[in-house]
Write a protein that holds these residues in place. Structure first.
Motif, PDB file in Angstrom:
ATOM      1  N   SER A 217     -41.261   6.147 129.798  1.00  0.00           N
ATOM      2  CA  SER A 217     -41.743   6.424 128.630  1.00  0.00           C
ATOM      3  C   SER A 217     -43.071   7.339 128.778  1.00  0.00           C
ATOM      4  CB  SER A 217     -41.557   5.529 127.841  1.00  0.00           C
ATOM      5  OG  SER A 217     -42.026   5.859 126.258  1.00  0.00           O
ATOM      6  N   CYS A 218     -44.068   6.640 129.153  1.00  0.00           N
ATOM      7  CA  CYS A 218     -45.233   7.137 129.483  1.00  0.00           C
ATOM      8  C   CYS A 218     -45.570   8.493 130.005  1.00  0.00           C
ATOM      9  CB  CYS A 218     -46.194   6.089 130.281  1.00  0.00           C
ATOM     10  SG  CYS A 218     -46.457   4.508 129.496  1.00  0.00           S
ATOM     11  N   ASP A 240     -36.463   8.564 125.972  1.00  0.00           N
ATOM     12  CA  ASP A 240     -37.244   8.690 127.007  1.00  0.00           C
ATOM     13  C   ASP A 240     -37.811   7.427 127.808  1.00  0.00           C
ATOM     14  OD1 ASP A 240     -37.384  11.308 126.662  1.00  0.00           O
ATOM     15  OD2 ASP A 240     -39.070  11.299 125.191  1.00  0.00           O
ATOM     16  N   GLY A 241     -36.492   6.402 127.740  1.00  0.00           N
ATOM     17  CA  GLY A 241     -36.766   5.205 128.304  1.00  0.00           C
ATOM     18  C   GLY A 241     -37.057   3.967 127.341  1.00  0.00           C
ATOM     19  N   SER A 242     -37.524   4.185 126.189  1.00  0.00           N
ATOM     20  CA  SER A 242     -37.848   3.392 125.291  1.00  0.00           C
ATOM     21  C   SER A 242     -36.945   2.494 124.880  1.00  0.00           C
ATOM     22  CB  SER A 242     -38.556   3.876 124.020  1.00  0.00           C
ATOM     23  OG  SER A 242     -37.527   4.859 123.403  1.00  0.00           O
ATOM     24  N   MET A 243     -35.618   2.936 124.585  1.00  0.00           N
ATOM     25  CA  MET A 243     -34.420   2.055 124.142  1.00  0.00           C
ATOM     26  C   MET A 243     -34.034   0.996 125.184  1.00  0.00           C
ATOM     27  SD  MET A 243     -34.396   3.488 121.378  1.00  0.00           S
ATOM     28  CE  MET A 243     -35.246   4.780 120.612  1.00  0.00           C
ATOM     29  N   THR A 301     -43.298   1.147 121.657  1.00  0.00           N
ATOM     30  CA  THR A 301     -42.263   0.547 122.280  1.00  0.00           C
ATOM     31  C   THR A 301     -42.823  -0.740 122.627  1.00  0.00           C
ATOM     32  OG1 THR A 301     -41.528   2.617 123.069  1.00  0.00           O
ATOM     33  CG2 THR A 301     -40.777   0.656 124.377  1.00  0.00           C
ATOM     34  N   ALA A 302     -44.194  -0.764 123.271  1.00  0.00           N
ATOM     35  CA  ALA A 302     -44.680  -2.138 123.918  1.00  0.00           C
ATOM     36  C   ALA A 302     -44.964  -2.962 122.632  1.00  0.00           C
ATOM     37  CB  ALA A 302     -45.938  -1.810 124.472  1.00  0.00           C
ATOM     38  N   ILE A 303     -45.483  -2.599 121.527  1.00  0.00           N
ATOM     39  CA  ILE A 303     -46.013  -3.439 120.513  1.00  0.00           C
ATOM     40  C   ILE A 303     -44.681  -3.974 119.970  1.00  0.00           C
ATOM     41  CG2 ILE A 303     -46.840  -3.640 117.943  1.00  0.00           C
ATOM     42  CD1 ILE A 303     -48.940  -1.395 118.919  1.00  0.00           C
ATOM     43  N   CYS A 304     -43.643  -3.300 119.609  1.00  0.00           N
ATOM     44  CA  CYS A 304     -42.446  -3.826 118.944  1.00  0.00           C
ATOM     45  C   CYS A 304     -41.540  -4.736 119.930  1.00  0.00           C
ATOM     46  CB  CYS A 304     -41.499  -2.637 118.668  1.00  0.00           C
ATOM     47  SG  CYS A 304     -42.166  -1.646 117.365  1.00  0.00           S
TER      48      CYS A 304
END
Length: 397
Positions: A217-218, A240-243, A301-304
């Motif tokens: 994602s990054c 992009d990898g987040s899901m 993504t990270a916070i959620c």
């Protein structure tokens, strides 16, 4: 390690209870479009904004819960003697079901007013077809059930043939624009389940998979993947990898939950530290990408994911530590018949259009009264889902 069946049952209640809460929130935020003058923090933020509202947190929480359930589902099948190949084909079948439903629902958003079938009729028939195909039949081996399933597939084919979009590019048929909510859930479920299945559920490999998807994602947001951008329309990682990152965070949490007692200090330390690292990463990288659901930024993504961990810990505290589970009986169907609960509003909104019913008076859709209206609506949907569940009318994929 031998797991106490009573503990396992309670743990499953914790997951189902968390799923029920998130499902109620999902119906609530999906109904906000009917309201007037509501607080901005409840709704989605725009694509160019750096921030998120409640609606931007609900879907990640659901993907996180998908991951929570994966270890239990796969280990349950292993205990029944299913080989990895059998489990894999089951995962594929569930994924295909979600992708099909997601594809039809996302295309419904662009349905043309001058199509042969009115949109509301098309939507009702679509949901009926979903139930015919994927309902939890008591005796799926019966010929009558197989005929109902076949009728459902024929109905889907008919609806696809009759579909017409309002697109101005000359293409009127259904197409893959994005996979929709259910489709994205399907891809996240498929990737995360395969990681867990083929890594034998080893905790360190689940953590490494989470790190990989976060890195992907990054890298995508930093423009480092330009050399392989040409393959994106053929093969790519959802969001992009987040899901899958959300679901992998759920798997990591679930493994710790299975292996440690909720009364264990080690479990709480691990999970609070895990949530803290995720949220800290999101906040520290916020100046680079910003927080955005629509752009699926790594910070979002990270916070959620961290919020998902903390939300689940709160549910564990209520159900495991405080033993307060009576409330769950009122919303249980949202956690056990989740897909049914998600689809019922589509029928409701379509029926309103077919019957020509008008919206409620503005006074009941504005501000605080409107918020209560949407909350009551969500609870009524759960009530209807429960009534259907008692009559064995629910979807199962």
């Amino acid at each position: 390690m031998t797991i106490n069946p009573i503990v396992t049952l309670r743990r499953l209640i914790s997951i189902d209870a968390f799923r029920a809460i998130v499902m109620i929130l999902m119906i609530f935020v999906n109904d906000l479009w009917t309201l007037i003058d509501i607080p901005g923090w409840l709704d989605h933020v725009s694509a160019d904004a750096d921030g998120m509202g409640l609606a931007d947190v609900v879907f990640p929480a659901f993907l996180f819960i998908v991951g929570l359930s994966v270890p239990y589902a796969i280990e349950s099948r292993r205990k029944k003697g299913d080989a990895n190949a059998t489990i894999f084909f089951h995962i594929v079948a569930r994924t295909i079901a979600l992708l099909i439903m997601g594809l039809f629902l996302v295309n419904s958003e662009g349905y043309a007013d001058d199509a042969i079938l009115p949109k509301d009729v098309w939507m009702v028939l679509l949901i009926v077809a979903f139930f015919l195909i994927w309902m939890a039949y008591e005796k799926p081996e019966l010929l009558s059930v197989k005929l109902l399933k076949a009728a459902g597939f024929l109905m889907l084919a008919m609806l696809a043939a009759l579909y017409k979009t309002e697109s101005g590019n000359g293409i009127t048929a259904m197409g893959i624009h994005w996979w929709g909510i259910l489709g994205l859930i399907g891809w996240a479920y498929f990737i995360a389940s395969c990681v867990y299945l083929f890594s034998a559920g080893k905790p360190i490999l689940q953590v490494l998979a989470l790190v990989f998807f976060m890195f992907f994602s990054c890298a995508s947001n930093l423009g480092w993947l330009g050399s392989i951008e040409s393959i994106k329309k053929y093969i790519w990682i959802a969001g992009d990898g987040s899901m899958p990152a959300f679901s992998m965070a759920g798997i990591v949490t679930s493994i710790s939950y299975r292996n440690l007692s909720s009364a264990s200090k080690k479990f709480w330390i691990q999970m609070i530290l895990f949530a803290g690292i995720l949220i800290a990463f999101g906040l520290l990288t916020r100046p680079i990408w910003g927080i955005s659901k629509i752009r699926a930024t790594p910070s979002w993504t990270a916070i959620c994911s961290g919020i998902g961990v903390l939300g689940f810990l709160v549910t564990i505290y209520i159900s495991d530590i405080r033993k307060a589970v009576n409330w769950y009986s009122y919303v249980k169907s949202a956690g056990t018949s989740t897909l049914t609960c998600y689809l019922i509003p589509y029928i409701h909104y379509a029926l309103i259009g077919l019957l020509g019913l008008s919206q409620l008076p503005d006074v009941l859709r504005t501000g605080v009264p409107g918020l209560f209206k949407s909350l009551i609506y969500a609870l009524l949907i759960v009530l209807v889902t429960g009534l259907l569940e008692k009559r064995n009318i629910k979807l199962k994929i």
